[in-house]
Design a protein around this motif. Sequence first.
Motif, PDB file in Angstrom:
ATOM      1  N   GLY A  20     108.327 -59.876  12.416  1.00  0.00           N
ATOM      2  CA  GLY A  20     109.629 -59.903  13.093  1.00  0.00           C
ATOM      3  C   GLY A  20     109.502 -59.408  14.521  1.00  0.00           C
ATOM      4  N   GLY A  48     111.840 -59.007  16.967  1.00  0.00           N
ATOM      5  CA  GLY A  48     113.119 -58.713  17.615  1.00  0.00           C
ATOM      6  C   GLY A  48     113.061 -57.337  18.258  1.00  0.00           C
ATOM      7  N   PHE A  49     114.246 -56.692  18.344  1.00  0.00           N
ATOM      8  CA  PHE A  49     114.310 -55.399  19.026  1.00  0.00           C
ATOM      9  C   PHE A  49     113.406 -54.362  18.339  1.00  0.00           C
ATOM     10  CE2 PHE A  49     118.101 -57.338  20.809  1.00  0.00           C
ATOM     11  CZ  PHE A  49     117.953 -56.975  22.136  1.00  0.00           C
ATOM     12  N   GLY A  50     113.331 -54.402  17.008  1.00  0.00           N
ATOM     13  CA  GLY A  50     112.481 -53.446  16.315  1.00  0.00           C
ATOM     14  C   GLY A  50     111.012 -53.836  16.374  1.00  0.00           C
ATOM     15  N   GLU A  93     106.024 -63.769  14.243  1.00  0.00           N
ATOM     16  CA  GLU A  93     107.420 -64.093  14.588  1.00  0.00           C
ATOM     17  C   GLU A  93     107.619 -65.597  14.456  1.00  0.00           C
ATOM     18  OE1 GLU A  93     110.542 -62.773  15.389  1.00  0.00           O
ATOM     19  OE2 GLU A  93     111.035 -64.905  15.545  1.00  0.00           O
ATOM     20  N   GLN A  94     108.673 -65.973  13.736  1.00  0.00           N
ATOM     21  CA  GLN A  94     108.885 -67.392  13.426  1.00  0.00           C
ATOM     22  C   GLN A  94     109.395 -68.225  14.600  1.00  0.00           C
ATOM     23  OE1 GLN A  94     111.441 -66.861  10.078  1.00  0.00           O
ATOM     24  NE2 GLN A  94     113.151 -66.120  11.274  1.00  0.00           N
ATOM     25  N   CYS A 117     121.303 -60.750  20.301  1.00  0.00           N
ATOM     26  CA  CYS A 117     122.728 -60.642  19.927  1.00  0.00           C
ATOM     27  C   CYS A 117     123.537 -59.789  20.900  1.00  0.00           C
ATOM     28  CB  CYS A 117     122.856 -60.049  18.522  1.00  0.00           C
ATOM     29  SG  CYS A 117     122.440 -61.201  17.226  1.00  0.00           S
ATOM     30  N   ALA A 173     106.394 -65.583   8.263  1.00  0.00           N
ATOM     31  CA  ALA A 173     105.647 -64.954   7.163  1.00  0.00           C
ATOM     32  C   ALA A 173     106.319 -65.415   5.872  1.00  0.00           C
ATOM     33  CB  ALA A 173     105.721 -63.443   7.287  1.00  0.00           C
ATOM     34  N   GLY A 219     115.096 -57.911  10.540  1.00  0.00           N
ATOM     35  CA  GLY A 219     116.543 -57.972  10.796  1.00  0.00           C
ATOM     36  C   GLY A 219     117.313 -58.280   9.520  1.00  0.00           C
ATOM     37  N   ARG A 256     125.237 -55.613  10.363  1.00  0.00           N
ATOM     38  CA  ARG A 256     124.664 -55.511  11.709  1.00  0.00           C
ATOM     39  C   ARG A 256     125.767 -55.196  12.721  1.00  0.00           C
ATOM     40  NH1 ARG A 256     120.947 -60.324  13.942  1.00  0.00           N
ATOM     41  NH2 ARG A 256     119.384 -58.783  13.355  1.00  0.00           N
ATOM     42  N   ASP A 308     117.466 -53.264  11.504  1.00  0.00           N
ATOM     43  CA  ASP A 308     118.613 -53.563  10.644  1.00  0.00           C
ATOM     44  C   ASP A 308     118.260 -53.589   9.155  1.00  0.00           C
ATOM     45  OD1 ASP A 308     120.129 -53.855  12.898  1.00  0.00           O
ATOM     46  OD2 ASP A 308     120.419 -56.020  12.720  1.00  0.00           O
ATOM     47  N   SER A 366     121.752 -51.215  15.009  1.00  0.00           N
ATOM     48  CA  SER A 366     121.920 -51.655  16.398  1.00  0.00           C
ATOM     49  C   SER A 366     120.552 -51.915  17.015  1.00  0.00           C
ATOM     50  CB  SER A 366     122.650 -50.577  17.201  1.00  0.00           C
ATOM     51  OG  SER A 366     121.780 -49.494  17.453  1.00  0.00           O
ATOM     52  N   ALA A 367     120.550 -52.617  18.142  1.00  0.00           N
ATOM     53  CA  ALA A 367     119.299 -52.869  18.868  1.00  0.00           C
ATOM     54  C   ALA A 367     118.738 -51.562  19.397  1.00  0.00           C
ATOM     55  CB  ALA A 367     119.572 -53.842  20.009  1.00  0.00           C
ATOM     56  N   PHE A 368     119.642 -50.679  19.836  1.00  0.00           N
ATOM     57  CA  PHE A 368     119.217 -49.371  20.344  1.00  0.00           C
ATOM     58  C   PHE A 368     118.499 -48.604  19.232  1.00  0.00           C
ATOM     59  CE2 PHE A 368     119.134 -45.332  22.216  1.00  0.00           C
ATOM     60  CZ  PHE A 368     119.666 -45.330  23.491  1.00  0.00           C
ATOM     61  N   TRP A 419     121.912 -51.162  30.502  1.00  0.00           N
ATOM     62  CA  TRP A 419     121.224 -50.859  29.239  1.00  0.00           C
ATOM     63  C   TRP A 419     120.538 -52.125  28.704  1.00  0.00           C
ATOM     64  CZ3 TRP A 419     122.451 -53.290  24.574  1.00  0.00           C
ATOM     65  CH2 TRP A 419     121.643 -52.904  23.505  1.00  0.00           C
TER      66      TRP A 419
HETATM   67  C1  LIG Z   1     127.612 -59.994  18.213  1.00  0.00           C
HETATM   68  C2  LIG Z   1     126.608 -58.883  18.192  1.00  0.00           C
HETATM   69  C3  LIG Z   1     126.597 -57.948  19.237  1.00  0.00           C
HETATM   70  C4  LIG Z   1     125.682 -56.910  19.229  1.00  0.00           C
HETATM   71  N1  LIG Z   1     125.713 -55.998  20.247  1.00  0.00           N
HETATM   72  C5  LIG Z   1     124.854 -54.951  20.250  1.00  0.00           C
HETATM   73  C6  LIG Z   1     124.884 -53.991  21.298  1.00  0.00           C
HETATM   74  O1  LIG Z   1     125.672 -54.082  22.234  1.00  0.00           O
HETATM   75  N2  LIG Z   1     124.020 -52.967  21.238  1.00  0.00           N
HETATM   76  C7  LIG Z   1     123.121 -52.823  20.232  1.00  0.00           C
HETATM   77  O2  LIG Z   1     122.347 -51.862  20.264  1.00  0.00           O
HETATM   78  N3  LIG Z   1     123.073 -53.723  19.214  1.00  0.00           N
HETATM   79  C8  LIG Z   1     123.910 -54.771  19.193  1.00  0.00           C
HETATM   80  N4  LIG Z   1     123.859 -55.691  18.169  1.00  0.00           N
HETATM   81  C9  LIG Z   1     122.967 -55.462  17.009  1.00  0.00           C
HETATM   82  C10 LIG Z   1     121.530 -55.933  17.252  1.00  0.00           C
HETATM   83  O3  LIG Z   1     121.507 -57.300  17.561  1.00  0.00           O
HETATM   84  C11 LIG Z   1     120.674 -55.713  16.006  1.00  0.00           C
HETATM   85  O4  LIG Z   1     120.936 -54.443  15.486  1.00  0.00           O
HETATM   86  C12 LIG Z   1     119.191 -55.810  16.358  1.00  0.00           C
HETATM   87  O5  LIG Z   1     118.903 -57.131  16.761  1.00  0.00           O
HETATM   88  C13 LIG Z   1     118.314 -55.407  15.173  1.00  0.00           C
HETATM   89  O6  LIG Z   1     116.971 -55.510  15.511  1.00  0.00           O
HETATM   90  P1  LIG Z   1     115.892 -55.944  14.397  1.00  0.00           P
HETATM   91  O7  LIG Z   1     114.565 -55.882  15.081  1.00  0.00           O
HETATM   92  O8  LIG Z   1     116.104 -55.192  13.162  1.00  0.00           O
HETATM   93  O9  LIG Z   1     116.266 -57.451  14.069  1.00  0.00           O
HETATM   94  P2  LIG Z   1     116.272 -58.728  15.065  1.00  0.00           P
HETATM   95  O10 LIG Z   1     116.447 -58.273  16.480  1.00  0.00           O
HETATM   96  O11 LIG Z   1     117.242 -59.691  14.506  1.00  0.00           O
HETATM   97  O12 LIG Z   1     114.830 -59.295  14.900  1.00  0.00           O
HETATM   98  C14 LIG Z   1     114.357 -59.822  13.695  1.00  0.00           C
HETATM   99  C15 LIG Z   1     113.273 -60.842  14.012  1.00  0.00           C
HETATM  100  O13 LIG Z   1     112.516 -61.094  12.837  1.00  0.00           O
HETATM  101  C16 LIG Z   1     112.206 -62.465  12.783  1.00  0.00           C
HETATM  102  N5  LIG Z   1     111.903 -62.793  11.380  1.00  0.00           N
HETATM  103  C17 LIG Z   1     112.692 -62.626  10.296  1.00  0.00           C
HETATM  104  N6  LIG Z   1     112.045 -63.012   9.172  1.00  0.00           N
HETATM  105  C18 LIG Z   1     110.821 -63.431   9.567  1.00  0.00           C
HETATM  106  C19 LIG Z   1     109.700 -63.965   8.861  1.00  0.00           C
HETATM  107  N7  LIG Z   1     109.716 -64.131   7.532  1.00  0.00           N
HETATM  108  N8  LIG Z   1     108.607 -64.298   9.585  1.00  0.00           N
HETATM  109  C20 LIG Z   1     108.582 -64.146  10.931  1.00  0.00           C
HETATM  110  N9  LIG Z   1     109.618 -63.672  11.640  1.00  0.00           N
HETATM  111  C21 LIG Z   1     110.722 -63.293  10.967  1.00  0.00           C
HETATM  112  C22 LIG Z   1     113.454 -63.149  13.341  1.00  0.00           C
HETATM  113  O14 LIG Z   1     113.167 -64.446  13.805  1.00  0.00           O
HETATM  114  C23 LIG Z   1     113.836 -62.179  14.476  1.00  0.00           C
HETATM  115  O15 LIG Z   1     113.236 -62.544  15.704  1.00  0.00           O
HETATM  116  C24 LIG Z   1     124.746 -56.782  18.155  1.00  0.00           C
HETATM  117  C25 LIG Z   1     124.751 -57.722  17.133  1.00  0.00           C
HETATM  118  C26 LIG Z   1     125.678 -58.754  17.139  1.00  0.00           C
HETATM  119  C27 LIG Z   1     125.661 -59.748  16.020  1.00  0.00           C
END
Ligand SMILES: Cc1cc2nc3c(=O)[nH]c(=O)nc-3n(C[C@H](O)[C@H](O)[C@H](O)COP(=O)(O)OP(=O)(O)OC[C@H]3O[C@@H](n4cnc5c(N)ncnc54)[C@H](O)[C@@H]3O)c2cc1C
Length: 426
Positions: free
Chosen positions: A41, A43-45, A66-67, A74, A109, A137, A192, A321, A331-333, A416
């Motif tokens: 994954g 993303g932010f994490g 990453e897919q 978001c 994956a 996520g 989320r 998440d 959150s992304a933070f 930010w």
């Molecule tokens: C409308 C909206 C507004 C938001 N605003 C804010 C904000 O202002 N501030 C803030 O802090 N947060 C905000 N968020 C929340 C934030 O987007 C999430 O909390 C954050 O993206 C979580 O990070 P993550 O790394 O857990 O997941 P993600 O950032 O979603 O990353 C997950 C990644 O894993 C990949 N993945 C999943 N399964 C697989 C697999 N099997 N193989 C390969 N890759 C895979 C996905 O493609 C993705 O790229 C908002 C969310 C929404 C919906």
Amino acid sequence: MDNKHRPTRRELIGVAATVAMSLAVSRRAIAQAGARVIVIGGGFGGASCARALKQLNPLLQVTLVEQNPTFTACPFSNDVIAGDRSIKQQQFGYEKVASGGVTVVAQAATKVDTSARTVTVADGSVLAYDRLVLAPGIDLRFNALPGYDEAASEKMPHAWKAGEQTLLLRRQLEAMEDGGVVAIAVPANPYRCPPGPYERASLIAHYLKTKKPRSKLIILDAKDAFSKQHLFESAWKELYPGLIERVSLSQGGKVASVDSSTNTLVTDFGKHTVQVANVIPPQRAGRIAEIAGATDKSGWCSIDPVTFESKQVSNVHIIGDACIAGGMPKSAFSANAQAKACAAAVVTLLAGGTPTPPKLINTCYSLVAPDYGISVAGVYQPKNGLLADTEGAGGVSPLDAPHEFREREAAYARSWFDTITAEVFG
Ligand SMILES: Cc1cc2nc3c(=O)[nH]c(=O)nc-3n(C[C@H](O)[C@H](O)[C@H](O)COP(=O)(O)OP(=O)(O)OC[C@H]3O[C@@H](n4cnc5c(N)ncnc54)[C@H](O)[C@@H]3O)c2cc1C
């Protein structure tokens, strides 16, 4: 009488010390010869974690699976829905992550074997790991809300994973006649971005007020209370009087089913047939976490709050998440803060050390209008097996702040986003 040589206490201590030393040496050797860490994954994490691992120990072999070739963020996607921002400003590639020494595998994956410590990706390749970090996520629980499946989301977009769905909701709002009704269905916790639905309602209201002033927005909520509620509600009164109506859980706001053929949302108390329906369904950890055996019956992943290691499977860490982070919101933070703490713990564990308990910060900004920001902040640390809120730390924006204060918070929110995306993607 048994006249075999019995080892003396001193000899036993000597053997124990030699074993301990050789274990320590072999652990150090693994770390130095390049232990393998896979992060699923980007993303932010996940992208943050992969970069932090490489920065903390350049000898590690770090692979990011990453897919998607491009990540669509978001945070600020509500601005895209409201027409104040382009989707391009939300998109980031992995070139800088790769140039920092992380091997980026652009595939999904599909399988995790926690006994053999391998990850299989879509083309069938098998990758081996010493430690695995899952950062997938969320996934949407299609069919948890009767009538709402993937096909229904093409008519009643969730827009809770940014990308095509974000643009679909934007197009529907643009196509709607002035005087139409927009509904947002909000799920129960956890999901989320706790304040995300209310930020979305605010920015859609801003669009309607300026472009389609006879229209209305209704929030059908499966909760009574929500994040930054007083701040949102007092801003709505001031900025959008009569435009937003919120029906809470106890007023019968929980959506029990939907009918995508007629754009109807059904609650226990009535039916709402609307012009644009944004249905945010219940959620769970990304599917690969379940495949790895890291989810519990809630559908999320329980973790050790010091190392982020799974309570279900060893050598697997979960951040962002997908994990149950106690008081910390999804959150992304949070995901970025957890990623750095998890990377430090993984590096320490691979070197045979004991990770130190982290102290983590989260701040969530929300825009109520493009020049009107509000925020909530918290500090979290391990307590009783969870990441607990630190009493007295953090806080929310003041309720009676002047407009310049709100403007400054909107500007901080944008800085930010620029700062965090630069840190995560380069
Ligand atoms: C409308 C909206 C507004 C938001 N605003 C804010 C904000 O202002 N501030 C803030 O802090 N947060 C905000 N968020 C929340 C934030 O987007 C999430 O909390 C954050 O993206 C979580 O990070 P993550 O790394 O857990 O997941 P993600 O950032 O979603 O990353 C997950 C990644 O894993 C990949 N993945 C999943 N399964 C697989 C697999 N099997 N193989 C390969 N890759 C895979 C996905 O493609 C993705 O790229 C908002 C969310 C929404 C919906």
